[in-house]
Design a protein around this motif. Structure first.
Motif, short mmCIF file in Angstrom:
data_model
loop_
_atom_site.label_atom_id
_atom_site.label_comp_id
_atom_site.label_asym_id
_atom_site.label_seq_id
_atom_site.Cartn_x
_atom_site.Cartn_y
_atom_site.Cartn_z
N LYS A 169 3.43 -0.85 6.39
CA LYS A 169 3.90 -2.30 4.98
C LYS A 169 4.88 -1.77 4.59
O LYS A 169 5.22 -2.15 3.79
CB LYS A 169 2.10 -2.06 5.00
N MET B 231 8.33 -2.67 5.82
CA MET B 231 8.52 -4.15 5.55
C MET B 231 8.27 -4.28 4.39
O MET B 231 9.43 -5.79 4.69
CB MET B 231 7.06 -4.35 6.40
N ILE B 232 8.47 -3.85 3.51
CA ILE B 232 9.03 -4.84 1.91
C ILE B 232 9.52 -4.26 1.57
O ILE B 232 10.36 -2.55 1.43
CB ILE B 232 7.74 -4.41 1.58
N LYS B 233 11.13 -5.24 1.01
CA LYS B 233 11.87 -4.24 1.00
C LYS B 233 12.32 -3.60 -0.74
O LYS B 233 10.92 -4.35 -1.78
CB LYS B 233 12.54 -5.90 0.68
N ASP C 117 3.60 -9.25 14.69
CA ASP C 117 2.71 -8.59 13.55
C ASP C 117 1.95 -6.82 13.50
O ASP C 117 1.89 -6.35 15.11
CB ASP C 117 0.90 -9.04 13.55
N TYR C 118 2.06 -6.20 12.50
CA TYR C 118 2.21 -4.38 12.06
C TYR C 118 1.01 -3.82 12.69
O TYR C 118 1.08 -3.31 13.50
CB TYR C 118 3.12 -3.37 11.65
N GLU D 23 6.38 -13.81 15.01
CA GLU D 23 6.17 -12.82 14.52
C GLU D 23 5.10 -12.00 14.91
O GLU D 23 4.05 -12.39 14.83
CB GLU D 23 6.40 -13.18 12.82
N MET E 239 10.33 -6.68 14.58
CA MET E 239 10.14 -7.11 12.77
C MET E 239 10.51 -6.42 11.92
O MET E 239 10.47 -7.53 10.40
CB MET E 239 8.27 -5.80 13.03
N GLN F 40 13.68 -8.41 10.95
CA GLN F 40 13.01 -9.44 9.84
C GLN F 40 12.23 -9.79 8.51
O GLN F 40 12.38 -10.61 7.83
CB GLN F 40 11.82 -10.43 10.78
N HIS F 41 12.03 -8.91 8.23
CA HIS F 41 11.02 -8.18 6.74
C HIS F 41 12.88 -7.77 5.75
O HIS F 41 12.51 -8.32 5.02
CB HIS F 41 10.43 -7.27 6.56
N ARG F 42 13.83 -7.21 6.53
CA ARG F 42 14.39 -6.26 5.55
C ARG F 42 15.77 -6.18 6.75
O ARG F 42 15.98 -5.58 6.49
CB ARG F 42 14.12 -5.36 6.40
N ASP F 43 16.49 -7.02 5.23
CA ASP F 43 17.72 -8.03 5.76
C ASP F 43 18.53 -6.76 4.58
O ASP F 43 20.14 -6.60 5.21
CB ASP F 43 18.27 -9.43 4.76
#
Lengths: 197, 197, 197, 197
Positions: free
Chosen positions: A190, A193-195, A88-89, A86, A138, A141-144
DNA sequence: CATGAATGAGAATTCATTCAT
DNA sequence: GATGAATGAATTCTCATTCAT
């Protein structure tokens, strides 16, 4: 994979020309750099220049490809070492800075030339696509919760913010502290990347 | 402030040369445009070209100044009309797009030249500063919780994100829907304009 | 058809370059003549050379066309003056000599270049065709006893004999008296123009 | 006269270079052929090229001499075999065609170079003299009624007619049937070989 | 002795700029 | 003024030839 001394010398001469090219293109720009200067800096004759590279534009393209290869291998090497699949940002942002560190003004020249030369545009846009893809991956992976087109839009925004911000501290020497800018960039990644619930 | 017919004709010729210049510089780049072509497109003789502009680079600088004036007056006009002191970020984003619409590849050429020409660098960096300042001002109005250097960093990020994203949809024709990108940009500005408690 | 002084000067400069070209190409050959020399002999700058002629080969082609026009007008002028429709072989032989007199080694250069350049080959072969046609016409008028292919063959023989013989006295300076050679050539034409019973 | 294997290999390499030279000079012309190409076609290094031939022009001269020897031996061989001292004009015409068959455009290149290079001019004019001499000899045997200068003039005419006619069918591909042209040439020789009473 | 990388003089060509008309 | 012919420095590129390996 053994090389004769002659083959080694050929590769060295080639490398000297590539290096001289990137130095001068970066410093003075493509159009203000002439083949004689490049040859001189590389310490070879003008005749050699043309036996290694058909013309100045070909040299530029080869430098471009050469540095893209170098540059893209950053991620691949990182991955191998850390065994982290994965991306990493934080790493992404810092790698973008590294890229700039050793490509100097060169990519800016390329941006320009890409406007009037299709082949260069092709090579360069492929490169940008690869970087965009990394951000895309990226995000996915984090934001479906996001649609595909939202992902695309955000990738572009993140890429532009990073690219442009780095550019500004490296070239335009805007009056800003580097570390704070990096922190803000990471903060921005960040944020995306956070839903959002 | 009355102008004689002769003065008017002079202004017109001057304008024709500026227009021809921006057209050709944008389309083919500064170095691939020669003075003869510019004169031809403007419909005047090469001799006239040089009586209006000392040399090719002066033409570029004058175009640059001319379009910066045009471009910056967007905000000022808006302000005057609407009597709103506080700059609106939605407006800012949409104005950035307008700028691109009529400057096309020209500013990219300028970016390049700025690398090797100090005077151009000066003009261009002043212009960027003025745009950055606008974002700065907006931020300061909304975010008294941030330090000066954080404001600077965020300004740069917002400016880069906007500039880069627009560039991508206009030039690189990335596969993204324009409206979604604009929405995301506005969303990004909003994110930074709202104080985090 | 009045010309401004400027137009006249332009034509003069053009003519000077054409003359310098034919002189040097004839004397030293196409490949041993460089554009600088031509410009120098014409008394103009190298820049002028290239504003009048795209390149060296274009100059050659224009000279070729220019001299073919001059050369072919020999017959046409003769015709007008003497009101004689029927071409006389004595005249033909003497005109061939005149042609050589003022084209010197130039056509030999052309012969050579025609080997490797299609356009020159085209212009030159058209020229040869026109000369062959003249002999053809003469033969047809005198010899209704010959087939078409015999006429063609004899035309080629007569043309070659004339061309080659003149060439030899002019260039190779073979040890032969010019007047006797001319008499023999005329005798040869006579031989073919008289029907054998 | 035994040769060591090494000497044989040297001769072979030499021959390969001569062959490559004639091929490329004929096809593309002397000035459009570079030494690297010749070496490549011969399958040797450029270094070898220069150890066999001092320079490009020397190669040309050696090719010229080599093929003149080959070419002139036609008559001598014929003579020896048939024991006929008296040269036959039918044979002469047909040999001229053979010469062209295997020298292709090469002699034309030589013609050109002869203009600007004295040594080549010398070799080539000797060759032409030898051919002219053959016609001279034939004429003298049949025509004791002609003066020496008439003989010379007719020789030149016959030589030119033959040379030019063959050239036309071989290179310019004039629209004429080869056999008819040959018949007419032989007829022409016959015409001159028979004493006019 | 063969090789082919390296050399650099020289040729072609471009284009910003000047200046006579 | 306006014009555009003329200029020539600067650049790209070629190729015959040399010489270290």
């Amino acid at each position: 994979m053994s090389h004769t001394p002659q083959e080694i010398r050929k590769m060295e001469t080639r490398k000297k020309l590539l290096d001289a090219g990137i130095t001068l293109f970066s410093a003075n720009g493509y159009y203000k750099t002439n083949s004689k200067e490049i040859a001189k800096l590389a310490g070879v004759s003008i005749g050699s220049f043309y036996s290694y590279f058909e013309d100045k534009k070909i040299l530029l393209k080869e430098i471009l490809n050469y540095y893209i290869d170098q540059t893209m291998s950053l991620e691949e090497n990182q991955d191998e070492k850390s065994q982290i699949k994965e991306m990493d940002y934080d790493l992404f942002v810092r790698n973008m800075i590294l890229r700039h560190e050793f490509s100097e003004g060169f990519f800016q020249q390329v941006t320009l030339l890409a406007n009037t030369d299709e082949e260069i545009e092709k090579i360069y846009s492929d490169y940008r696509s690869r970087l965009l893809k990394q951000i895309d991956t990226m995000l996915i992976q984090h934001r479906d919760d996001l649609s595909e087109s939202e992902i695309s839009a955000i990738s572009i925004i993140l890429y532009s913010a990073t690219e442009g911000a780095i550019h500004k501290i490296k070239f335009h020497r805007e009056n800003v502290e580097e570390e704070i800018l990096i922190q803000q960039l990471i903060h921005l990644f960040k944020h995306y990347m956070i839903k959002t619930t």
